[in-house]
Design a protein around this motif. Structure first.
Motif, PDB file in Angstrom:
ATOM      1  N   ALA A   1     -27.793 -19.701  -8.619  1.00  0.00           N
ATOM      2  CA  ALA A   1     -27.043 -20.067 -10.319  1.00  0.00           C
ATOM      3  C   ALA A   1     -25.879 -19.603  -9.906  1.00  0.00           C
ATOM      4  CB  ALA A   1     -27.714 -18.715 -11.003  1.00  0.00           C
ATOM      5  N   ASP A   2     -24.749 -20.743 -10.986  1.00  0.00           N
ATOM      6  CA  ASP A   2     -23.742 -20.643 -10.896  1.00  0.00           C
ATOM      7  C   ASP A   2     -22.866 -20.204 -12.171  1.00  0.00           C
ATOM      8  OD1 ASP A   2     -21.176 -21.391 -11.408  1.00  0.00           O
ATOM      9  OD2 ASP A   2     -21.837 -23.863 -11.779  1.00  0.00           O
ATOM     10  N   LEU A   3     -22.504 -18.829 -11.386  1.00  0.00           N
ATOM     11  CA  LEU A   3     -21.577 -17.995 -13.304  1.00  0.00           C
ATOM     12  C   LEU A   3     -20.450 -17.523 -12.791  1.00  0.00           C
ATOM     13  CD1 LEU A   3     -25.033 -16.076 -13.327  1.00  0.00           C
ATOM     14  CD2 LEU A   3     -24.067 -16.845 -14.997  1.00  0.00           C
ATOM     15  N   VAL A   4     -19.956 -18.026 -12.189  1.00  0.00           N
ATOM     16  CA  VAL A   4     -18.614 -18.455 -11.970  1.00  0.00           C
ATOM     17  C   VAL A   4     -17.558 -17.748 -13.303  1.00  0.00           C
ATOM     18  CG1 VAL A   4     -16.066 -19.471 -11.168  1.00  0.00           C
ATOM     19  CG2 VAL A   4     -18.349 -19.925  -9.918  1.00  0.00           C
ATOM     20  N   ASP A   5     -17.200 -16.756 -12.613  1.00  0.00           N
ATOM     21  CA  ASP A   5     -16.154 -16.462 -13.383  1.00  0.00           C
ATOM     22  C   ASP A   5     -17.249 -16.059 -15.171  1.00  0.00           C
ATOM     23  OD1 ASP A   5     -13.537 -16.304 -12.476  1.00  0.00           O
ATOM     24  OD2 ASP A   5     -13.397 -18.810 -13.175  1.00  0.00           O
ATOM     25  N   ALA A   6     -18.378 -15.397 -15.106  1.00  0.00           N
ATOM     26  CA  ALA A   6     -18.967 -15.350 -16.339  1.00  0.00           C
ATOM     27  C   ALA A   6     -18.392 -14.022 -15.932  1.00  0.00           C
ATOM     28  CB  ALA A   6     -20.433 -15.119 -15.535  1.00  0.00           C
ATOM     29  N   ASP A   7     -18.729 -12.984 -17.965  1.00  0.00           N
ATOM     30  CA  ASP A   7     -18.987 -11.735 -17.960  1.00  0.00           C
ATOM     31  C   ASP A   7     -20.227 -11.073 -17.875  1.00  0.00           C
ATOM     32  OD1 ASP A   7     -18.329  -9.344 -19.194  1.00  0.00           O
ATOM     33  OD2 ASP A   7     -17.340  -9.578 -20.862  1.00  0.00           O
ATOM     34  N   LEU A   8     -20.247 -10.692 -16.661  1.00  0.00           N
ATOM     35  CA  LEU A   8     -22.340  -9.585 -17.249  1.00  0.00           C
ATOM     36  C   LEU A   8     -21.818  -8.301 -16.740  1.00  0.00           C
ATOM     37  CD1 LEU A   8     -23.868 -12.115 -14.711  1.00  0.00           C
ATOM     38  CD2 LEU A   8     -24.544 -11.289 -16.834  1.00  0.00           C
ATOM     39  N   SER A   9     -20.610  -7.558 -17.931  1.00  0.00           N
ATOM     40  CA  SER A   9     -20.608  -6.496 -17.740  1.00  0.00           C
ATOM     41  C   SER A   9     -21.605  -5.504 -18.574  1.00  0.00           C
ATOM     42  CB  SER A   9     -18.681  -6.320 -18.419  1.00  0.00           C
ATOM     43  OG  SER A   9     -19.197  -6.857 -19.724  1.00  0.00           O
ATOM     44  N   TYR A  10     -21.732  -4.662 -17.848  1.00  0.00           N
ATOM     45  CA  TYR A  10     -23.162  -4.005 -18.198  1.00  0.00           C
ATOM     46  C   TYR A  10     -24.375  -4.681 -18.803  1.00  0.00           C
ATOM     47  CZ  TYR A  10     -18.627  -1.118 -19.294  1.00  0.00           C
ATOM     48  OH  TYR A  10     -17.307  -0.287 -19.134  1.00  0.00           O
ATOM     49  N   ALA A  11     -24.372  -5.822 -17.815  1.00  0.00           N
ATOM     50  CA  ALA A  11     -25.916  -6.264 -18.099  1.00  0.00           C
ATOM     51  C   ALA A  11     -27.006  -4.968 -17.401  1.00  0.00           C
ATOM     52  CB  ALA A  11     -25.616  -7.687 -17.359  1.00  0.00           C
ATOM     53  N   ASN A  12     -28.167  -6.019 -17.157  1.00  0.00           N
ATOM     54  CA  ASN A  12     -29.007  -4.999 -16.931  1.00  0.00           C
ATOM     55  C   ASN A  12     -29.697  -6.559 -16.145  1.00  0.00           C
ATOM     56  OD1 ASN A  12     -31.654  -4.315 -15.672  1.00  0.00           O
ATOM     57  ND2 ASN A  12     -32.614  -3.284 -18.109  1.00  0.00           N
ATOM     58  N   LEU A  13     -30.000  -5.950 -14.662  1.00  0.00           N
ATOM     59  CA  LEU A  13     -30.029  -7.133 -13.906  1.00  0.00           C
ATOM     60  C   LEU A  13     -30.863  -6.299 -12.378  1.00  0.00           C
ATOM     61  CD1 LEU A  13     -26.498  -8.505 -13.341  1.00  0.00           C
ATOM     62  CD2 LEU A  13     -28.553  -9.747 -13.829  1.00  0.00           C
ATOM     63  N   ILE A  14     -31.621  -5.438 -13.172  1.00  0.00           N
ATOM     64  CA  ILE A  14     -32.455  -4.615 -12.470  1.00  0.00           C
ATOM     65  C   ILE A  14     -33.559  -5.776 -11.478  1.00  0.00           C
ATOM     66  CG2 ILE A  14     -34.101  -2.958 -11.683  1.00  0.00           C
ATOM     67  CD1 ILE A  14     -32.289  -1.327 -14.005  1.00  0.00           C
ATOM     68  N   ARG A  15     -33.651  -5.272 -10.203  1.00  0.00           N
ATOM     69  CA  ARG A  15     -34.923  -6.431  -9.228  1.00  0.00           C
ATOM     70  C   ARG A  15     -35.024  -8.114  -9.756  1.00  0.00           C
ATOM     71  NH1 ARG A  15     -37.454  -2.533 -11.163  1.00  0.00           N
ATOM     72  NH2 ARG A  15     -38.480  -3.625 -12.490  1.00  0.00           N
ATOM     73  N   ALA A  16     -33.717  -8.707 -10.339  1.00  0.00           N
ATOM     74  CA  ALA A  16     -32.922 -10.019 -10.299  1.00  0.00           C
ATOM     75  C   ALA A  16     -33.261 -10.653  -9.059  1.00  0.00           C
ATOM     76  CB  ALA A  16     -31.557 -10.230 -11.252  1.00  0.00           C
TER      77      ALA A  16
END
Length: 200
Positions: free
Chosen positions: A37-52
């Motif tokens: 994925a292209d997520l350059v400079d994205a804000d994923l603060s406090y995201a739930n990415l468990i087992r992603a």
């Protein structure tokens, strides 16, 4: 805490596997397939990415502060200059990942696989790397003050010029580790001895 989230950006990510500069704070992406994925400079603060699955993703400059990454696959991902302060990523896969110049202060990285990862000049104060695999990882000039490296596997790790002030290396496997110029002050060595030689 106010979160920076735009539902349209989440739809874009699902449809195109790309959302540079996306406003995705606090998003639930548990188990998401985001390989490449292209997520350059994205804000994923406090995201739930468990087992992603974020393997080989472009995460340069991304804000992942406080994100949950337990068991996530970030192998081969590009995280240059990302913010990973206060993340929880126990058991995550980061082998071969580019983590140069990242912030990992207070991150929980117990049992993480960082084999052959690039961590030059990263700021990792009080990071928890207990039982992590750092074999062949490059940590030159990294700030590891107060880091917990107890029982970590550090075979051929490169710690040249790293700051290990107050770090705990008790029980770590340090065979063939490169430590020339590293700062050892109040540092607990693998055999339990406390090293003060760099306190000046």
């Amino acid at each position: 805490m106010e979160k920076n989230f735009d539902p349209a950006h989440l739809r874009q990510l699902h449809e195109t596997n790309a959302c540079p500069e996306g406003q995705l704070s606090g998003v639930d992406l548990r188990g998401a397939e985001l390989n490449g994925a292209d997520l350059v400079d994205a804000d994923l603060s406090y995201a739930n990415l468990i087992r992603a699955d974020l393997s080989y993703s472009d995460l340069r400059g991304v804000n992942l502060e406080g994100a949950q990454l337990e068991g996530a696959n970030l192998s081969g991902a590009h995280l240059w200059e990302a913010n990973l302060d206060f993340t929880t990523m126990q058991g995550a896969q980061l082998q071969g990942a580019d983590l140069e110049d990242v912030d990992l202060n207070e991150a929980d990285m117990r049992a993480v696989n960082l084999e052959r990862a690039e961590l030059q000049s990263s700021v990792m104060m009080n990071v928890n790397l207990e039982k992590a695999n750092l074999s062949y990882a490059d940590l030159r000039r990294a700030e590891l003050r107060g880091a917990n490296l107890r029982e970590a596997v550090c075979y051929r790790v490169d710690l040249r010029e790293a700051d290990l002030d107050g770090a705990d290396l008790q029980g770590a496997e340090m065979h063939f580790a490169l430590m020339l110029g590293s700062r050892l002050c109040n540092t607990v060595m693998p055999d339990g001895r406390i090293e003060y030689g760099g306190c000046h």
